[in-house]
Each structure stands twice: as structure tokens, then as C-alpha cells.
Design an enzyme around this catalytic site. Structure first.
Site, PDB file in Angstrom:
ATOM      1  N   ARG A  46      -3.885 -10.812  12.398  1.00  0.00           N
ATOM      2  CA  ARG A  46      -4.424 -12.072  11.944  1.00  0.00           C
ATOM      3  C   ARG A  46      -3.559 -13.093  12.777  1.00  0.00           C
ATOM      4  NH1 ARG A  46      -2.673 -12.357   5.867  1.00  0.00           N
ATOM      5  NH2 ARG A  46      -0.759 -11.292   6.996  1.00  0.00           N
ATOM      6  N   LYS A 106      -5.005   2.932  -0.351  1.00  0.00           N
ATOM      7  CA  LYS A 106      -5.527   3.484  -1.619  1.00  0.00           C
ATOM      8  C   LYS A 106      -6.180   2.825  -2.672  1.00  0.00           C
ATOM      9  CE  LYS A 106      -1.322   2.173  -1.305  1.00  0.00           C
ATOM     10  NZ  LYS A 106      -0.016   2.112  -0.372  1.00  0.00           N
ATOM     11  N   GLY A 135       2.582   8.564   1.620  1.00  0.00           N
ATOM     12  CA  GLY A 135       3.083   8.154   2.833  1.00  0.00           C
ATOM     13  C   GLY A 135       3.122   9.466   3.726  1.00  0.00           C
ATOM     14  N   GLY A 188      10.105  -2.588   4.448  1.00  0.00           N
ATOM     15  CA  GLY A 188       8.610  -2.366   4.708  1.00  0.00           C
ATOM     16  C   GLY A 188       8.014  -1.235   3.573  1.00  0.00           C
ATOM     17  N   ASP A 202      -0.157   0.352  -7.815  1.00  0.00           N
ATOM     18  CA  ASP A 202      -0.068   1.175  -6.837  1.00  0.00           C
ATOM     19  C   ASP A 202      -0.234   2.882  -7.003  1.00  0.00           C
ATOM     20  OD1 ASP A 202       0.237   1.551  -3.761  1.00  0.00           O
ATOM     21  OD2 ASP A 202       1.925   2.637  -4.251  1.00  0.00           O
ATOM     22  N   LYS A 206      -3.187   5.518  -6.610  1.00  0.00           N
ATOM     23  CA  LYS A 206      -2.927   7.061  -5.688  1.00  0.00           C
ATOM     24  C   LYS A 206      -3.251   8.093  -6.740  1.00  0.00           C
ATOM     25  CE  LYS A 206       0.849   5.054  -2.717  1.00  0.00           C
ATOM     26  NZ  LYS A 206       2.248   4.800  -2.652  1.00  0.00           N
ATOM     27  N   GLY A 327       6.839   3.386   4.122  1.00  0.00           N
ATOM     28  CA  GLY A 327       7.652   2.871   5.418  1.00  0.00           C
ATOM     29  C   GLY A 327       6.993   3.321   6.677  1.00  0.00           C
TER      30      GLY A 327
HETATM   31  P1  NAP Z   1       1.307  -5.246   6.350  1.00  0.00           P
HETATM   32  O1  NAP Z   1       2.581  -5.046   7.214  1.00  0.00           O
HETATM   33  O2  NAP Z   1       1.036  -6.489   5.636  1.00  0.00           O
HETATM   34  O3  NAP Z   1       0.262  -5.301   7.746  1.00  0.00           O
HETATM   35  C1  NAP Z   1      -1.076  -5.913   7.515  1.00  0.00           C
HETATM   36  C2  NAP Z   1      -1.745  -6.179   8.735  1.00  0.00           C
HETATM   37  O4  NAP Z   1      -3.186  -6.618   8.629  1.00  0.00           O
HETATM   38  C3  NAP Z   1      -0.839  -7.035   9.690  1.00  0.00           C
HETATM   39  O5  NAP Z   1      -0.752  -6.762  10.951  1.00  0.00           O
HETATM   40  C4  NAP Z   1      -1.856  -8.261   9.638  1.00  0.00           C
HETATM   41  O6  NAP Z   1      -1.751  -9.154  10.708  1.00  0.00           O
HETATM   42  C5  NAP Z   1      -3.024  -7.667   9.501  1.00  0.00           C
HETATM   43  N1  NAP Z   1      -4.168  -8.648   8.678  1.00  0.00           N
HETATM   44  C6  NAP Z   1      -4.008  -9.051   7.567  1.00  0.00           C
HETATM   45  N2  NAP Z   1      -5.233  -9.806   7.586  1.00  0.00           N
HETATM   46  C7  NAP Z   1      -5.896  -9.712   8.551  1.00  0.00           C
HETATM   47  C8  NAP Z   1      -7.187 -10.304   9.149  1.00  0.00           C
HETATM   48  N3  NAP Z   1      -7.841 -10.983   8.019  1.00  0.00           N
HETATM   49  N4  NAP Z   1      -7.646  -9.922  10.087  1.00  0.00           N
HETATM   50  C9  NAP Z   1      -7.100  -9.293  11.005  1.00  0.00           C
HETATM   51  N5  NAP Z   1      -5.870  -8.622  10.851  1.00  0.00           N
HETATM   52  C10 NAP Z   1      -5.152  -8.772   9.654  1.00  0.00           C
HETATM   53  O7  NAP Z   1       0.792  -3.933   5.685  1.00  0.00           O
HETATM   54  P2  NAP Z   1       1.229  -2.453   5.682  1.00  0.00           P
HETATM   55  O8  NAP Z   1       2.631  -2.209   4.705  1.00  0.00           O
HETATM   56  O9  NAP Z   1       1.259  -2.071   7.063  1.00  0.00           O
HETATM   57  O10 NAP Z   1       0.129  -1.701   4.964  1.00  0.00           O
HETATM   58  C11 NAP Z   1      -1.109  -1.486   5.568  1.00  0.00           C
HETATM   59  C12 NAP Z   1      -1.956  -0.882   4.422  1.00  0.00           C
HETATM   60  O11 NAP Z   1      -1.256   0.675   4.417  1.00  0.00           O
HETATM   61  C13 NAP Z   1      -2.055  -1.098   3.216  1.00  0.00           C
HETATM   62  O12 NAP Z   1      -3.491  -0.753   2.623  1.00  0.00           O
HETATM   63  C14 NAP Z   1      -1.009  -0.207   2.466  1.00  0.00           C
HETATM   64  O13 NAP Z   1      -1.478   0.037   1.108  1.00  0.00           O
HETATM   65  C15 NAP Z   1      -1.208   1.035   3.245  1.00  0.00           C
HETATM   66  N6  NAP Z   1       0.306   1.620   3.060  1.00  0.00           N
HETATM   67  C16 NAP Z   1       1.465   1.151   3.440  1.00  0.00           C
HETATM   68  C17 NAP Z   1       2.666   1.798   3.309  1.00  0.00           C
HETATM   69  C18 NAP Z   1       3.982   1.059   3.677  1.00  0.00           C
HETATM   70  O14 NAP Z   1       4.823   1.920   3.627  1.00  0.00           O
HETATM   71  N7  NAP Z   1       3.960   0.112   4.152  1.00  0.00           N
HETATM   72  C19 NAP Z   1       2.603   3.080   3.215  1.00  0.00           C
HETATM   73  C20 NAP Z   1       1.174   3.742   2.815  1.00  0.00           C
HETATM   74  C21 NAP Z   1       0.231   3.172   2.851  1.00  0.00           C
HETATM   75  P3  NAP Z   1      -0.611 -10.084  11.173  1.00  0.00           P
HETATM   76  O15 NAP Z   1       0.538  -8.977  11.643  1.00  0.00           O
HETATM   77  O16 NAP Z   1      -0.979 -10.907  12.139  1.00  0.00           O
HETATM   78  O17 NAP Z   1      -0.078 -10.817   9.969  1.00  0.00           O
HETATM   79  N1  HSE Z   2       3.918   0.351  -1.329  1.00  0.00           N
HETATM   80  C1  HSE Z   2       3.825   1.732  -1.219  1.00  0.00           C
HETATM   81  C2  HSE Z   2       5.111   2.407  -1.837  1.00  0.00           C
HETATM   82  C3  HSE Z   2       3.851   2.176  -0.143  1.00  0.00           C
HETATM   83  O1  HSE Z   2       6.052   1.772  -2.033  1.00  0.00           O
HETATM   84  O2  HSE Z   2       5.063   3.590  -2.321  1.00  0.00           O
HETATM   85  C4  HSE Z   2       3.276   3.710   0.199  1.00  0.00           C
HETATM   86  O3  HSE Z   2       1.844   3.798  -0.153  1.00  0.00           O
END
Ligand code: NAP
Ligand code: HSE
Length: 458
Positions: A46, A106, A135, A188, A202, A206, A327
Site C-alpha cells: 500500500r 483463512k 501458521g 506480529g 479467526d 480456521k 508470526g
Molecule cells: P500485515 O502485516 O498487515 O500486512 C499486510 C500487507 O498488505 C502490507 O504489506 C500492506 O501494505 C499490504 N496491503 C494492504 N492493503 C493493500 C492494498 N490495498 N494494496 C496493496 N497492498 C496492500 O498482515 P500480515 O500479518 O502479514 O497478514 C497477512 C495475511 O496473512 C492475512 O490474511 C493474515 O490473516 C494471514 N496470516 C497472518 C499471520 C501472522 O502471524 N501475522 C499468520 C498466518 C496467516 P503496507 O505494508 O504498505 O501497509
Molecule cells: N492472528 C493469527 C493468530 C495469525 O494469532 O493466530 C495466525 O493465523
């Protein structure tokens, strides 16, 4: 070596940053495992000016999603933006443009699994989603491939790292709920909107994904009963400890042998395979709730952002999978494993064979949790006067619920008017009957505040 696999990363936040790091810093290792180079060709975010955990070559970075989706040098689109609206459009467009898709989303799969998978089959492309559940724990492969000879009969799982982190920090570290949540966000683990973590959504997303693989049911998120951890009181954490339990947010699926007319439940979760009659298993109850788990149980030992999934199969019996559930790097590990599987060509084969979110009916329907049998913890604030305990016991008896133990501490000396806590542990009872009893207890004039109750896993 064959032609490289061109990868477009949509989203470079917590998970995307981890994936970029692996692709940029461990290219040789990944090439050895894949037989092809996994080449990061586009990174879409973004705000390109934002500081990132990994240095992305400026030539790769942009805000142009469409250019990435239509770049002929891109073979796989990795969706790590999150949410359901933009993510759905992006994934459908990527498939229509002939790209394979890897996602950790998910919420997207739970809400739009049928559309996404239908579009993939139409486009003869593959959708991989190992990182969407638990994860870094390879549970999608374990359930979809390694346990493929089984009919799953029960799943009990810790599927949200943030909630487990908070509950562990409150129980073991004496941290406040707010401090523990802030720490989980900083590390994170939490979703962009952490309400989804703490209100059970969430984990329900899952569970919907696991239920699709295990039972072939398409459960919309609102069809999965859920209760989160936001209202857990430290009082209940203390009572749980006193009674030898710990509170965990569990996502559960209990299948029911309909022809014998009794519900499967945590009561017979550990039944050996030969007790089960797979052809009779027709309904499945899905829910997410805080549950009191015995301190000696393996699920009770799962701490911090770790996840664990206990799966009972009719052939294998009870199995347990555990590891980091959230993470940057644990989740990136699963995303990149999907990229390797696509590069090798394995993912395409398993995707085609599994026919997930298709119209193939495996005969299961989702039923409410009313018939699931469980023990229960019930905490009441009652007036300290004759007959109160008898009234509560009568209501429970009217619903056929037997009491296993009672704890009542004395009123504060000099304040007989104050209510006193009354903690009851029941024997096994049907959830529906227990809920009716709680409603009737809340109507008793001698009960000061609404009852607090949790299922108990024994
Ligand atoms: P995050 O840290 O919020 O990252 C989201 C990314 O998407 C950022 O780089 C953001 O850009 C980009 N973005 C948002 N809106 C956008 C747009 N309109 N156009 C282009 N880019 C855009 O999220 P995350 O924690 O990595 O999670 C991502 C996915 O993985 C989610 O579906 C989440 O449920 C899943 N997930 C996360 C984890 C975890 O531990 N965090 C684990 C398993 C699954 P900017 O960086 O420029 O803001
Ligand atoms: N927010 C999610 C969690 C990330 O805490 O389990 C992994 O899907």
C-alpha cells in the site's frame, strides 16, 4: 535446471516480509528443494515508503496490483494482504489471468472458499493455503494428505496464537489482558483487526477450513458458534488453577454417529478406532469457546503463540500436531513450502484430487452444539442465605445434570449482605440442557450477577 518460477508478492507486512526474506536470502536452498529457482519478481504494497523488516530491491516494489497479476513473468501470486473484499478480487483475477495462488488468508477461504476453488478449477490453476491454519504447523498437509485414509471423527485445537499468547501471559505471567494483547500485536501475531483474534472469529475461520478438509462441509463463519476470550475474568483463571485446570480457547469439531442416536463428544473423543462406525457418522458440531483443560493434558501445555491440533481418525486413532501458530518466519515457512510444492508439481496433483469446496457431498451436515456432551464449570454470585444452594441444585437436577463438586467461600465478615461466589463442576451433560439450566439459574432472585460458565475437557 528448469525455468525459474516467477513470484509476485501481494502484501509485504509481517508474513509477506518473512516470505521476501526467505526468497531473497535462501534462494539456493529453495532451488535445491524445488529443482527450479523461486524468483521474486514483484512486491506490491500500500505504501512503498514504509520501512520494512527486509530490504526489497526498489525495482520490485510498487502499488500496482494489476501489473503484477498480468505480468507474463509471474507464475504464482502470493496473496498476503488479508481481509476478504480486495483479497477475493485479487485472487479471482490472478486465477483468471492464469496464475497459481498461494494465500495465508483463512478469512477469505472461510467466506469465499466455494467461489475461489471453483474459479481455480475452471482456470485449471491451483490454490495453496498451508499458512492459513496454524501458521508454521503443516496441518493442511497432515489432514489432507497424511490422514487421507481416515474418516476424521473429532478435532480439538488451539488455532489462534494471539489468544493463546494472552491466556498464557495472564495465567503464568500475571499480565493484564490489555498488556498481553498489545505485546501480541507488537510481535506480529495479531490480525490487522485484533477483534478477530480475541472474539474467536479467526479460530472459527480456521476451523471452517479444517472442517472442509475433514468432513467436506462448507460452514459459513456465522454457522460456527463462537465465544472469545475478551470476557474471561481473572477470577475464573484462579478457580481453574485451584481445580487443576487451565483455560484454553479451543476450536472443536465433534462428529456424531446419527444411527445410534447419541452424540459424540469430548466424553468419547479418545475412543479407539474399532469403537467407531464410520458409515454412521453424518453430523458434525463446530464451535469455538474457552474450555477448561486439565493441566496434565497436552493441549494445556501449549504456551504463548503456539498452536496445537488434536485429530482423531477412525483408522489412526488420536494424533497431535504442535508448533508456532503465528508470526513472521513460522508463517513464511508454510507459504514457501507451498511455493516449493507448486514448483515441483505436487501441489497441482493434490489440489485436483482433493476437490475441496466442490459439490461433492460426503454426507455430513453441520449441527448446533446443543447435543454435544461435556462437563461444565459454573460460577455464580449468590446471596448467602438458606435455600440458595438447594435452588441452584434443583434447577440443575430438573435438567438431569449431576453435580461433581462445589466450592463456596464464606462471606466477608461483617458484610453478610454481599454476594458470595459459588463454583460448581458438573458431571457430563448435554450442552443444550446445561444452557437451559443456566438461563433458569439466572432468573433466580438469589443470584446476583449472570452466571459464568465454561465447558470442561476431561
Ligand atoms: P500485515 O502485516 O498487515 O500486512 C499486510 C500487507 O498488505 C502490507 O504489506 C500492506 O501494505 C499490504 N496491503 C494492504 N492493503 C493493500 C492494498 N490495498 N494494496 C496493496 N497492498 C496492500 O498482515 P500480515 O500479518 O502479514 O497478514 C497477512 C495475511 O496473512 C492475512 O490474511 C493474515 O490473516 C494471514 N496470516 C497472518 C499471520 C501472522 O502471524 N501475522 C499468520 C498466518 C496467516 P503496507 O505494508 O504498505 O501497509
Ligand atoms: N492472528 C493469527 C493468530 C495469525 O494469532 O493466530 C495466525 O493465523
Amino acid at each position: 535446471m528448469s525455468e525459474p518460477v516467477g513470484v509476485a508478492l501481494l502484501g509485504c507486512g509481517t508474513v509477506g516480509g518473512g516470505v521476501a526474506k526467505l526468497l531473497l536470502e535462501h534462494g539456493d536452498r529453495l532451488e535445491q528443494r524445488s529443482g527450479r529457482r523461486l524468483e521474486l519478481r514483484r512486491v506490491v504494497v500500500r505504501d512503498p515508503a514504509k520501512p520494512r523488516a527486509v530490504v526489497i530491491p526498489p525495482a520490485l516494489l510498487s502499488t500496482d496490483i494489476a501489473a503484477a497479476l498480468h505480468d507474463p513473468a509471474v507464475h504464482v501470486v502470493v496473496e498476503l494482504i488479508g481481509g476478504t473484499d480486495l483479497a477475493r478480487r485479487v485472487v479471482l483475477d490472478a486465477l483468471a489471468a492464469g496464475k497459481h495462488v498461494v494465500t495465508a488468508n483463512k478469512a477469505l477461504l472461510a467466506a469465499h472458499g466455494p467461489d475461489v476453488f471453483e474459479a481455480a478449477r475452471k482456470a485449471e490453476r491451483t490454490v495453496c493455503f498451508e499458512a492459513a491454519v496454524a501458521g508454521g504447523v503443516p496441518i493442511i498437509r497432515a489432514l489432507g494428505e497424511s490422514l487421507a485414509a481416515n474418516q476424521v471423527t473429532a478435532i480439538q485445537a488451539i488455532l489462534n496464537g494471539t489468544s493463546n499468547y494472552i491466556l498464557t501471559a495472564m495465567a503464568d505471567g500475571g499480565k493484564s489482558y490489555a498488556d498481553a494483547l498489545a505485546e501480541a500485536q507488537r510481535l506480529g501475531y495479531a490480525e490487522a483487526d485484533p477483534t478477530l483474534d480475541v472474539d474467536g472469529s479467526d479460530a472459527a475461520h480456521k476451523l471452517a477450513v479444517l472442517a472442509q478438509i475433514a468432513f467436506g462441509v462448507t460452514a459459513q463463519p456465522h454457522e460456527i458458534e463462537r465465544q472469545g476470550i475478551e470476557r474471561i475474568d481473572v477470577t475464573d483463571i484462579r478457580y481453574a488453577t485451584e481445580l487443576g485446570y487451565t483455560i484454553k480457547l479451543l476450536a472443536e469439531a465433534w462428529s456424531s454417529p446419527s444411527q445410534v442416536g447419541k452424540s459424540s463428544s469430548r466424553q468419547d473423543a479418545g475412543d479407539r478406532p474399532d469403537d467407531l462406525r464410520p458409515d454412521d457418522l453424518k453430523t458434525v458440531a463446530l464451535h469455538v469457546a474457552p474450555v477448561m483443560v486439565r493441566k496434565t493434558d497436552m493441549l494445556a501445555q501449549v504456551r504463548g503463540a503456539y498452536n496445537a491440533i488434536q485429530i482423531v481418525g477412525d483408522v489412526v486413532g488420536e494424533t497431535l500436531y504442535q508448533g508456532p501458530g503465528a508470526g513472521m518466519m513460522p508463517t513464511a515457512s508454510s507459504v514457501v513450502a507451498d511455493l516449493i510444492d507448486l514448483a515441483v508439481g505436487r501441489a497441482q496433483k493434490t489440489f485436483a484430487a482433493a476437490r475441496l469446496w466442490s459439490h461433492r457431498d460426503r454426507g455430513f451436515t453441520v449441527e448446533p452444539s446443543e447435543k454435544v456432551r461435556s462437563r461444565f464449570y459454573l460460577r455464580l454470585a449468590v446471596r448467602d442465605m438458606p435455600g440458595v444452594l438447594a435452588d441452584v441444585c434443583r434447577v440443575l437436577a430438573d435438567e438431569g445434570i449431576s453435580i461433581s463438586s462445589v466450592i463456596q467461600h464464606e462471606a466477608v465478615e461483617g458484610h453478610p449482605e454481599q454476594s458470595v461466589p459459588l463454583v460448581i463442576m458438573t458431571h457430563y451433560a448435554e450442552t443444550g440442557r446445561f444452557r437451559s439450566a443456566v438461563k433458569a439459574i439466572d432468573r433466580l432472585g438469589t443470584v446476583a450477577t449472570p452466571a459464568v460458565s465454561y465447558p470442561v475437557d476431561d
